[in-house]
Design a protein around this motif. Structure first.
Motif, PDB file in Angstrom:
ATOM      1  N   ASN A  54     -11.276  -0.633  -2.409  1.00  0.00           N
ATOM      2  CA  ASN A  54     -11.793  -0.864  -1.020  1.00  0.00           C
ATOM      3  C   ASN A  54     -11.188  -0.378   0.054  1.00  0.00           C
ATOM      4  OD1 ASN A  54     -13.139  -2.276   0.825  1.00  0.00           O
ATOM      5  ND2 ASN A  54     -13.171  -4.228  -0.151  1.00  0.00           N
ATOM      6  N   LEU A  55     -12.048   0.266   1.110  1.00  0.00           N
ATOM      7  CA  LEU A  55     -11.461   0.709   2.226  1.00  0.00           C
ATOM      8  C   LEU A  55     -10.742  -0.216   3.002  1.00  0.00           C
ATOM      9  CD1 LEU A  55     -14.326   3.380   3.243  1.00  0.00           C
ATOM     10  CD2 LEU A  55     -12.001   3.703   2.038  1.00  0.00           C
ATOM     11  N   ASP A  56     -11.248  -1.480   3.132  1.00  0.00           N
ATOM     12  CA  ASP A  56     -10.603  -2.659   3.825  1.00  0.00           C
ATOM     13  C   ASP A  56      -9.229  -2.681   3.416  1.00  0.00           C
ATOM     14  OD1 ASP A  56     -13.024  -2.647   5.619  1.00  0.00           O
ATOM     15  OD2 ASP A  56     -13.878  -4.414   4.355  1.00  0.00           O
ATOM     16  N   THR A  57      -9.344  -3.159   2.203  1.00  0.00           N
ATOM     17  CA  THR A  57      -7.826  -3.309   1.259  1.00  0.00           C
ATOM     18  C   THR A  57      -6.889  -1.803   1.787  1.00  0.00           C
ATOM     19  OG1 THR A  57      -9.072  -4.182  -0.406  1.00  0.00           O
ATOM     20  CG2 THR A  57      -6.724  -3.497  -0.748  1.00  0.00           C
ATOM     21  N   LEU A  58      -7.428  -0.871   1.701  1.00  0.00           N
ATOM     22  CA  LEU A  58      -6.566   0.255   2.146  1.00  0.00           C
ATOM     23  C   LEU A  58      -5.937   0.357   3.697  1.00  0.00           C
ATOM     24  CD1 LEU A  58      -8.269   3.210   0.393  1.00  0.00           C
ATOM     25  CD2 LEU A  58      -6.368   2.176  -0.474  1.00  0.00           C
ATOM     26  N   GLU A  78      -5.467  -2.266   5.310  1.00  0.00           N
ATOM     27  CA  GLU A  78      -4.687  -3.469   5.440  1.00  0.00           C
ATOM     28  C   GLU A  78      -3.358  -3.306   4.955  1.00  0.00           C
ATOM     29  OE1 GLU A  78      -6.308  -7.002   3.558  1.00  0.00           O
ATOM     30  OE2 GLU A  78      -8.117  -7.138   4.797  1.00  0.00           O
ATOM     31  N   GLN A  79      -3.598  -2.499   3.760  1.00  0.00           N
ATOM     32  CA  GLN A  79      -2.121  -1.883   3.240  1.00  0.00           C
ATOM     33  C   GLN A  79      -1.426  -1.010   4.161  1.00  0.00           C
ATOM     34  OE1 GLN A  79      -3.259  -0.242  -0.613  1.00  0.00           O
ATOM     35  NE2 GLN A  79      -3.362  -2.301  -1.731  1.00  0.00           N
ATOM     36  N   LYS A  80      -2.258  -0.111   4.686  1.00  0.00           N
ATOM     37  CA  LYS A  80      -1.616   0.860   5.800  1.00  0.00           C
ATOM     38  C   LYS A  80      -1.101   0.052   6.925  1.00  0.00           C
ATOM     39  CE  LYS A  80      -2.547   4.797   8.402  1.00  0.00           C
ATOM     40  NZ  LYS A  80      -3.760   5.748   8.875  1.00  0.00           N
ATOM     41  N   LYS A  81      -1.873  -0.978   7.490  1.00  0.00           N
ATOM     42  CA  LYS A  81      -1.347  -1.698   8.504  1.00  0.00           C
ATOM     43  C   LYS A  81      -0.044  -2.311   8.183  1.00  0.00           C
ATOM     44  CE  LYS A  81      -2.624  -5.373  11.546  1.00  0.00           C
ATOM     45  NZ  LYS A  81      -3.933  -6.154  12.190  1.00  0.00           N
ATOM     46  N   ALA A  82       0.081  -2.996   6.965  1.00  0.00           N
ATOM     47  CA  ALA A  82       1.305  -3.634   6.423  1.00  0.00           C
ATOM     48  C   ALA A  82       2.622  -2.671   6.349  1.00  0.00           C
ATOM     49  CB  ALA A  82       1.169  -4.478   5.288  1.00  0.00           C
ATOM     50  N   ILE A  83       2.250  -1.373   5.821  1.00  0.00           N
ATOM     51  CA  ILE A  83       3.320  -0.526   5.948  1.00  0.00           C
ATOM     52  C   ILE A  83       3.827  -0.074   7.131  1.00  0.00           C
ATOM     53  CG2 ILE A  83       3.847   1.881   5.057  1.00  0.00           C
ATOM     54  CD1 ILE A  83       1.714   1.294   2.717  1.00  0.00           C
ATOM     55  N   MET A  84       2.832   0.042   8.080  1.00  0.00           N
ATOM     56  CA  MET A  84       3.254   0.702   9.611  1.00  0.00           C
ATOM     57  C   MET A  84       3.885  -0.566  10.077  1.00  0.00           C
ATOM     58  SD  MET A  84       2.234   3.357   9.400  1.00  0.00           S
ATOM     59  CE  MET A  84       2.071   4.166  11.113  1.00  0.00           C
TER      60      MET A  84
END
Length: 70
Positions: free
Chosen positions: A3-7, A9-15
């Motif tokens: 899911n693009l929303d999941t991706l 969110e993951q990117k935001k957490a990593i940043m």
């Protein structure tokens, strides 16, 4: 496919991890977060490439008059 929303969110957490490591001056945490970011980026690029290959294959089969089963 993820899911693009999941991706996002993951990117935001990593940043956020990268920013926290930079503010703390923790090189090891920064390296770990950056490694996680590069793996995430690689996965996203591979998913997009796979989608493009599937689309191209479908067009070629349709051009030949063959219906793709799956």
């Amino acid at each position: 496919m993820k899911n693009l929303d999941t991706l996002k969110e993951q990117k935001k957490a990593i940043m956020q991890k990268i920013n926290a490591a930079m503010k703390a001056g923790d090189d090891a945490a920064f390296q770990a977060a950056f490694d996680e970011f590069t793996e995430h980026l690689q996965e996203a690029v591979m998913m997009e490439a796979h989608g493009l290959v599937q689309e191209t294959d479908s067009r070629i089969l349709a051009g030949r008059g063959v219906r793709q089963l799956t």
